[in-house]
Design an enzyme around this catalytic site. Structure first.
Site, PDB file in Angstrom:
ATOM      1  N   GLU A 109      -5.192  -5.088  10.871  1.00  0.00           N
ATOM      2  CA  GLU A 109      -4.176  -4.046  11.039  1.00  0.00           C
ATOM      3  C   GLU A 109      -4.415  -3.318  12.359  1.00  0.00           C
ATOM      4  O   GLU A 109      -5.198  -2.355  12.405  1.00  0.00           O
ATOM      5  CB  GLU A 109      -4.256  -3.043   9.882  1.00  0.00           C
ATOM      6  CG  GLU A 109      -3.990  -3.654   8.525  1.00  0.00           C
ATOM      7  CD  GLU A 109      -3.372  -2.639   7.566  1.00  0.00           C
ATOM      8  OE1 GLU A 109      -2.310  -2.930   7.038  1.00  0.00           O
ATOM      9  OE2 GLU A 109      -3.949  -1.557   7.384  1.00  0.00           O
ATOM     10  N   GLY A 126       2.965  -1.099   4.323  1.00  0.00           N
ATOM     11  CA  GLY A 126       2.964   0.327   3.991  1.00  0.00           C
ATOM     12  C   GLY A 126       4.383   0.793   3.708  1.00  0.00           C
ATOM     13  O   GLY A 126       4.913   0.603   2.608  1.00  0.00           O
ATOM     14  N   GLY A 127       5.029   1.363   4.712  1.00  0.00           N
ATOM     15  CA  GLY A 127       6.351   1.985   4.552  1.00  0.00           C
ATOM     16  C   GLY A 127       7.366   1.141   3.799  1.00  0.00           C
ATOM     17  O   GLY A 127       8.026   1.629   2.869  1.00  0.00           O
ATOM     18  N   HIS A 139      -9.306   1.246   5.318  1.00  0.00           N
ATOM     19  CA  HIS A 139      -7.993   1.375   5.966  1.00  0.00           C
ATOM     20  C   HIS A 139      -8.143   2.302   7.176  1.00  0.00           C
ATOM     21  O   HIS A 139      -8.916   3.258   7.141  1.00  0.00           O
ATOM     22  CB  HIS A 139      -6.979   1.950   4.965  1.00  0.00           C
ATOM     23  CG  HIS A 139      -5.586   1.930   5.500  1.00  0.00           C
ATOM     24  ND1 HIS A 139      -5.122   2.901   6.359  1.00  0.00           N
ATOM     25  CD2 HIS A 139      -4.580   1.041   5.341  1.00  0.00           C
ATOM     26  CE1 HIS A 139      -3.873   2.603   6.696  1.00  0.00           C
ATOM     27  NE2 HIS A 139      -3.521   1.477   6.093  1.00  0.00           N
ATOM     28  N   ASN A 170       0.859  -1.190   0.000  1.00  0.00           N
ATOM     29  CA  ASN A 170       0.000   0.000   0.000  1.00  0.00           C
ATOM     30  C   ASN A 170       0.893   1.237   0.000  1.00  0.00           C
ATOM     31  O   ASN A 170       1.514   1.550   1.004  1.00  0.00           O
ATOM     32  CB  ASN A 170      -0.893  -0.044   1.266  1.00  0.00           C
ATOM     33  CG  ASN A 170      -1.697   1.224   1.453  1.00  0.00           C
ATOM     34  OD1 ASN A 170      -1.807   2.048   0.542  1.00  0.00           O
ATOM     35  ND2 ASN A 170      -2.264   1.388   2.647  1.00  0.00           N
ATOM     36  N   TRP A 171       0.947   1.912  -1.136  1.00  0.00           N
ATOM     37  CA  TRP A 171       1.869   3.049  -1.275  1.00  0.00           C
ATOM     38  C   TRP A 171       1.324   4.320  -0.637  1.00  0.00           C
ATOM     39  O   TRP A 171       2.022   5.339  -0.596  1.00  0.00           O
ATOM     40  CB  TRP A 171       2.194   3.282  -2.754  1.00  0.00           C
ATOM     41  CG  TRP A 171       2.945   2.134  -3.388  1.00  0.00           C
ATOM     42  CD1 TRP A 171       3.465   1.049  -2.730  1.00  0.00           C
ATOM     43  CD2 TRP A 171       3.257   1.947  -4.774  1.00  0.00           C
ATOM     44  NE1 TRP A 171       4.083   0.213  -3.626  1.00  0.00           N
ATOM     45  CE2 TRP A 171       3.979   0.735  -4.881  1.00  0.00           C
ATOM     46  CE3 TRP A 171       3.008   2.691  -5.935  1.00  0.00           C
ATOM     47  CZ2 TRP A 171       4.432   0.249  -6.116  1.00  0.00           C
ATOM     48  CZ3 TRP A 171       3.466   2.204  -7.154  1.00  0.00           C
ATOM     49  CH2 TRP A 171       4.173   0.996  -7.238  1.00  0.00           C
ATOM     50  N   LYS A 172       0.069   4.310  -0.236  1.00  0.00           N
ATOM     51  CA  LYS A 172      -0.567   5.486   0.386  1.00  0.00           C
ATOM     52  C   LYS A 172      -0.374   6.703  -0.537  1.00  0.00           C
ATOM     53  O   LYS A 172      -0.396   6.533  -1.756  1.00  0.00           O
ATOM     54  CB  LYS A 172      -0.008   5.706   1.795  1.00  0.00           C
ATOM     55  CG  LYS A 172      -0.112   4.420   2.639  1.00  0.00           C
ATOM     56  CD  LYS A 172       0.147   4.608   4.094  1.00  0.00           C
ATOM     57  CE  LYS A 172      -0.004   3.262   4.799  1.00  0.00           C
ATOM     58  NZ  LYS A 172       0.151   3.364   6.243  1.00  0.00           N
TER      59      LYS A 172
HETATM   60  P1  PGA Z   1       3.029   0.352   7.675  1.00  0.00           P
HETATM   61  O1  PGA Z   1       1.566   0.545   7.074  1.00  0.00           O
HETATM   62  O2  PGA Z   1       3.578  -0.928   7.096  1.00  0.00           O
HETATM   63  O3  PGA Z   1       3.793   1.564   7.238  1.00  0.00           O
HETATM   64  O4  PGA Z   1       2.881   0.259   9.165  1.00  0.00           O
HETATM   65  C1  PGA Z   1       0.706  -0.565   6.958  1.00  0.00           C
HETATM   66  C2  PGA Z   1      -0.615  -0.117   6.414  1.00  0.00           C
HETATM   67  O5  PGA Z   1      -1.056   0.985   6.732  1.00  0.00           O
HETATM   68  O6  PGA Z   1      -1.266  -0.865   5.644  1.00  0.00           O
END
Ligand code: PGA
Length: 252
Positions: free
Chosen positions: A168, A235-236, A98, A12-14
């Site tokens: 999550e 995410g990150g 999310h 998930n690149w946000k």
């Molecule tokens: P993160 O994000 O790996 O940066 O904690 C996960 C997500 O929000 O799906």
């Protein structure tokens, strides 16, 4: 992982990577991951970068999806995107609910449910995110919160539907604090039992339940070694090619 369910590694690149950067990244993924066939990989670029990513990934084994959508088909909904627009761009998945959408943009369980039903009808595979906050965990209400999000989010879902769930915990997202495999396994088992009790055995057996929250190359192998975790939503670490590819190449 459980051999009956194909592991899914989702990035998930946000709100990161515009069309140019996203296209380059997708190209690098194709190069790095061309021989992967015993696990599914999907990336979730921002809406405007989906065409560039699709152009590079089309014909590869890597899928793509969107981070959000609206439940209406069309109309006066400024700033929103319909499921059919995503289908037209070849999206296989869409993330729904999310925790950033829930906490920063006020999305309710009812909104999530509308999105899930619309996504399924459009032929998309929704990934419904659920999870408790730190305060809820500390108050001992994790299971109540999870069951409430499942009941509201999945109301009216056909037992034959293909969907994915992502556990999550809000306290683990972007904090560097990953849930331990034991903590994640306990909630995953509870989610699967809920599916079995409230919807159908077949759905419970088939549905992939991902873990998300500060997943890294360092934590992935231990998470995937447990039979309840069917993949991860990253995410990150999904923004860095080496880190994401190492996560995809988990060893369990
Ligand atoms: P993160 O994000 O790996 O940066 O904690 C996960 C997500 O929000 O799906």
């Amino acid at each position: 992982m459980n051999p009956e369910r194909l592991p899914l590694i989702a990035g998930n690149w946000k709100m990161n990577k515009g069309p140019a950067a996203a296209g380059e990244f997708a190209q690098a993924l194709v190069h790095e991951l061309s021989s992967i066939d015993d696990r599914e990989v999907a990336v979730f670029p921002p809406f405007t970068a989906i065409p560039a990513v699709a152009a590079r990934l089309r014909g590869s084994a890597i899928a793509w999806g969107a981070q959000n959508m609206h439940w209406e088909d069309s109309g006066a909904f400024t700033g929103e995107i319909a499921a059919s627009f995503l289908v037209e761009l070849g999206c296989r998945f869409v993330i729904v609910g999310h925790s950033e959408r829930r906490t920063l943009f006020g999305e309710s369980d009812t909104d999530c449910n509308r999105k899930i039903l619309t996504a399924l009808q459009a032929g998309l595979v929704p990934i419904l995110c659920i999870g408790e906050s730190l305060a809820e965990r500390e108050a001992g209400t994790t299971s109540t919160v999870i069951e409430q999000q499942l009941a509201a989010g999945l109301a009216g879902v056909n037992p034959n539907a293909e969907l994915v769930l992502a556990y999550e915990p809000v306290w683990a997202i972007g904090t560097g604090r990953t849930a331990t495999p034991t903590q994640a396994t306990a909630v995953h088992a509870q989610i699967r039992n809920w599916l079995r009790r409230q919807i159908a055995d077949s759905l419970a057996n088939r549905t992939r339940i991902l873990y998300g929250g500060s997943v890294t190359p360092e934590s992935i192998d231990a998470l995937m070694a447990t039979s309840e975790i069917d993949g991860v939503l990253v995410g990150g670490a999904s923004l860095h090619i080496e880190r994401f590819c190492r996560i995809v190449r988990f060893q369990s």
